[in-house]
Design an enzyme around this catalytic site. Structure first.
Site, mmCIF file in Angstrom:
data_model
loop_
_atom_site.group_PDB
_atom_site.id
_atom_site.type_symbol
_atom_site.label_atom_id
_atom_site.label_comp_id
_atom_site.label_asym_id
_atom_site.label_seq_id
_atom_site.Cartn_x
_atom_site.Cartn_y
_atom_site.Cartn_z
ATOM 1 N N LYS A 134 16.752 58.086 97.534
ATOM 2 C CA LYS A 134 17.965 59.012 97.051
ATOM 3 C C LYS A 134 17.797 60.456 97.259
ATOM 4 O O LYS A 134 18.509 61.386 97.687
ATOM 5 C CB LYS A 134 18.170 58.737 95.801
ATOM 6 C CG LYS A 134 18.875 57.398 95.466
ATOM 7 C CD LYS A 134 19.121 57.253 93.879
ATOM 8 C CE LYS A 134 19.755 55.629 93.577
ATOM 9 N NZ LYS A 134 18.678 54.413 93.945
ATOM 10 N N GLU A 170 18.936 63.963 87.688
ATOM 11 C CA GLU A 170 20.325 64.551 87.985
ATOM 12 C C GLU A 170 21.082 65.121 86.690
ATOM 13 O O GLU A 170 20.969 64.471 85.858
ATOM 14 C CB GLU A 170 20.954 64.018 88.919
ATOM 15 C CG GLU A 170 20.644 63.714 90.363
ATOM 16 C CD GLU A 170 21.534 62.669 91.226
ATOM 17 O OE1 GLU A 170 21.181 62.382 92.281
ATOM 18 O OE2 GLU A 170 22.455 62.055 90.497
ATOM 19 N N HIS A 213 25.349 50.848 84.210
ATOM 20 C CA HIS A 213 25.652 51.163 85.330
ATOM 21 C C HIS A 213 25.520 50.051 86.563
ATOM 22 O O HIS A 213 25.504 50.213 87.822
ATOM 23 C CB HIS A 213 24.426 51.909 85.853
ATOM 24 C CG HIS A 213 23.909 53.263 84.907
ATOM 25 N ND1 HIS A 213 24.583 54.243 84.864
ATOM 26 C CD2 HIS A 213 22.919 53.157 84.096
ATOM 27 C CE1 HIS A 213 24.200 54.802 83.937
ATOM 28 N NE2 HIS A 213 23.173 54.516 83.349
ATOM 29 N N ARG A 266 24.927 48.398 103.736
ATOM 30 C CA ARG A 266 25.093 46.986 103.902
ATOM 31 C C ARG A 266 26.416 46.505 103.553
ATOM 32 O O ARG A 266 27.237 47.689 102.991
ATOM 33 C CB ARG A 266 24.077 46.239 103.126
ATOM 34 C CG ARG A 266 24.111 46.784 101.704
ATOM 35 C CD ARG A 266 23.259 46.038 100.554
ATOM 36 N NE ARG A 266 23.101 46.549 99.197
ATOM 37 C CZ ARG A 266 24.060 46.666 98.232
ATOM 38 N NH1 ARG A 266 25.276 46.165 98.539
ATOM 39 N NH2 ARG A 266 23.918 47.243 97.055
#
Length: 666
Positions: free
Chosen positions: A116, A200, A235, A297
């Protein structure tokens, strides 16, 4: 040319890929572990090859075994589905080294988006908006905690590798950062083999909106509009829909352009999804969305895109892998209506969405929805893999019609043999904020109690279930059905039988009596003065029951299995187990044992013999069905014995730790 595809996956996605391949005249090869030897995807395929034992690491994640299966079967292409090896660049390289076609993006593209932090740096160069945060290499607590303070709380700790909410923790204040970091790293290591994280800024009113992109090997890239995946828990996505409610054409164009730019930056080929976090505090604005990650994907939620665009995404994947150009240009793609998808899981919403196991003794999906599933009645939900049973998807002219249609179809769905989240899904689809599109990723948590509260079993249904469990009535609708087993016989006394039903560990007794030829009475826990049933009728092979109760004929669906009885009413299932004799080792347990709530692996033991503990103190960390759970002390006391170690595989109900001390005082 692709003439035979090996599908390196299992369950519903393997079945989904097979359906398209079959329509295209392409042969299919399934792979399976020992746990899946009789699974639906194995029965559907033209050929099936065993690749190893039940644990995924020894089968579906074993690249060498998968490649041997491809060579042995003569497959010329491999489709990875999603999960498992689908985003492993080393697997792509190994496939291509064998001269086979990988139906998906290049290894380089997967690597570019696999971490990420690196992906976000790449997106910044491509002028794609990125959420503020720390994406550097330093992983020391002091550095990460300092960066969190600079960013400002709340923050989100996220695993650099993987997705699906694994290794992700929201941290509200500085004092909680160290514990959250440790937990996130541990889960990231277990899930992806990489404990590194990034930090973040946490967006206070976030919506999760993603863009489906598609590229070919000729430099063409298009987007197939957006999906809203804001309805999440831990999440992980629960309900997905397309298009996103409240989306403006300006916002759609901005997000679509950003997603296409992201795909072009890595020379992307095949199906992919660019995920964005959106600040919805002032509605959807084109300056309030930021790149989160790219999934290289096919996504679990791809059916909603297929239904609003009329495109078979798996067919596009195969055509692009064959070297063809994209079938449609951007200006040839359009949105038609609205589609909503719900993920049906074997999990107990009332117990914190604890994943469940069991054999599906009865399975009937409600009409009016597309069903993507990898199981049929008789299949087992094992602890080795994700406990998804199916995805239900409805397409309609409007969002409200799609929500109503899906809620209705789910309410007509019957699953017996394992607990499911069906009732939770139906309530969510009908929840006022959700129905009015007041969406953000915190919606489920805000309404969790109402969405997961267990409904009391209606008295009439409970009485009918006790009657069904008693064995005192024939359930064969045929005229020559055998005489009912009415229990012990006695002069001048109505036949009666005591039935014991178990729910959540509590066993209740019910007395079933037959005072007349066409009359039954049932009394016991939850039935107040008892229930009288008359004019009993049973049909549909013993599954449709009706009787007159309080002057009203009531019709019910009841499924009697070997170890349970399940009744269905008002979109909810009500299951009662038929208890076996209580085990002596558990009967004497009292509050002195910490036991495994389900089969799983012990990740960490936090206590040792002789240690004093207080109520709710963490003692064991387990992982089961991709979920980490912390088991705590039920009371104050002292650790008498620790019976497990890290990495032990334990069964449901296994005793992990014994307590002594406080409970014995006096």
């Amino acid at each position: 040319m692709i003439s035979k595809i090996l599908i390196a996956n299992r369950g519903e996605i393997a079945c989904r890929i097979m359906r398209t391949a079959r329509r295209m005249g392409i042969a299919t090869v399934a792979v399976y572990s020992d746990a899946d030897c009789a699974a639906l995807h194995v029965r559907m395929a033209d050929e099936a090859v065993r690749i190893g034992p039940a644990p995924a690491a020894q089968s579906y994640l074993d690249m060498a075994s998968v490649l041997r299966a491809a060579k042995a079967s003569g497959a010329d292409a491999i489709h990875p589905g999603y999960g498992f090896l689908s985003e492993n660049p080393a697997f792509v390289e190994a496939v291509e080294a064998e001269g086979l076609t990988f139906i998906g993006p290049s290894a380089a593209a997967i690597r570019a988006m696999g971490l990420k932090d690196a992906a976000k740096q790449l997106m910044e160069k491509a002028k794609v908006p990125v959420v503020p945060g720390y994406h550097g290499d330093a992983q020391e607590l002091v550095v990460l905690a300092g960066k969190a303070n600079e960013i400002g709380f709340p923050v989100l700790i996220k695993a650099r590798a993987g997705g699906g909410g694994k290794g992700m923790r929201k941290v509200e204040e500085p004092g909680a950062f160290a514990a959250a970091l440790s937990s996130a790293k541990r889960e990231a290591k277990a899930s992806f083999g990489d404990e590194r994280v990034l930090v973040e800024k946490y967006v206070a009113t976030p919506r999760h909106i993603e863009i489906q992109v598609f590229g070919d090997s000729h430099g063409n890239v298009v987007h197939l509009f957006e999906r809203d995946c804001s309805a999440q828990r831990r999440h992980q996505k629960v309900i997905e829909e397309a298009p996103a409610p409240g989306m403006t054409e300006e916002m759609r164009a901005a997000m679509g352009d950003a997603a296409v730019a992201a795909a072009k930056a890595i020379d992307y080929r095949g199906a992919g999804t660019v995920e964005f976090i959106v600040d919805a505090s002032e509605g959807l604005r084109p300056d309030r969305f930021w790149f989160m990650e790219m999934n290289t994907r096919l996504q679990v939620e791809h059916p909603v895109t297929e239904l609003i665009t009329g495109v078979d995404l798996v067919e596009w994947q195969i055509r692009v892998a064959r070297g063809e150009r994209l079938p449609l240009a951007q200006d040839e793609l359009a949105i038609n209506g609205h589609a909503v998808e719900a993920r049906i899981y074997a999990e107990d919403a009332a117990r914190g969405f604890l994943p469940a196991t069991g054999t599906i003794g009865h399975l009937s999906f409600g009409s009016g929805m597309r069903v993507d599933s990898g199981v049929v009645a008789g299949d087992a939900i094992t602890p080795f893999y994700d406990p998804m049973i199916a995805k239900g998807i409805v397409h309609a002219p409007s969002r409200s019609e799609a929500l109503d249609g899906l809620a209705g179809a789910l309410a007509r769905t019957e699953i017996a043999g394992t607990v499911t989240n069906l009732s939770f899904l139906i309530r969510l689809l009908r929840q006022d904020d959700f129905a009015c599109a007041q969406l953000d990723t915190g919606l489920i948590d805000r309404h969790l109690a109402a969405l997961t509260d267990e409904k009391a079993t209606p008295p009439g249904l409970l009485a009918m279930m006790a009657l069904a469990a008693s064995g005192m009535v024939p359930t064969d609708a045929a005229e020559d059905a055998p005489t009912a087993d009415i229990g012990p016989w006695a002069h001048w006394v109505a036949p009666r039988r005591t039935v014991r039903l178990e729910r959540g560990g509590e066993i209740c007794a019910y007395v079933v009596c037959r005072p007349g030829a066409s009359q039954w009475t049932v009394s016991g826990e939850g039935l107040a003065d008892g229930i009288t049933l008359s004019q009993l009728e049973i049909g549909d092979n013993g599954q449709s029951w009706s009787a007159v109760i309080d002057g009203v004929r009531r019709r019910m669906r009841i499924i009697r299995l070997a170890g349970s009885v399940t009744g269905f009413a008002e979109g909810a299932s009500h299951e009662r187990m038929l208890p076996k004799a209580v085990r002596s080792d558990l009967a004497a347990a009292g509050g002195d044992q910490i036991t495994a709530p389900m089969p799983g692996v012990v990740k960490q033991v936090l206590a040792s013999a002789g240690q004093a503990v207080v109520a709710d103190e963490p003692l064991v960390i387990m992982e089961a069905m991709k979920m980490e759970m912390t088991l705590t002390a039920p009371r104050d006391g002292e650790i008498a014995e620790v019976l497990v170690s890290a990495d032990d595989q334990v069964s449901d109900g296994a005793v992990l730790i014994m307590l002594t001390g406080a409970a014995d005082a006096g």
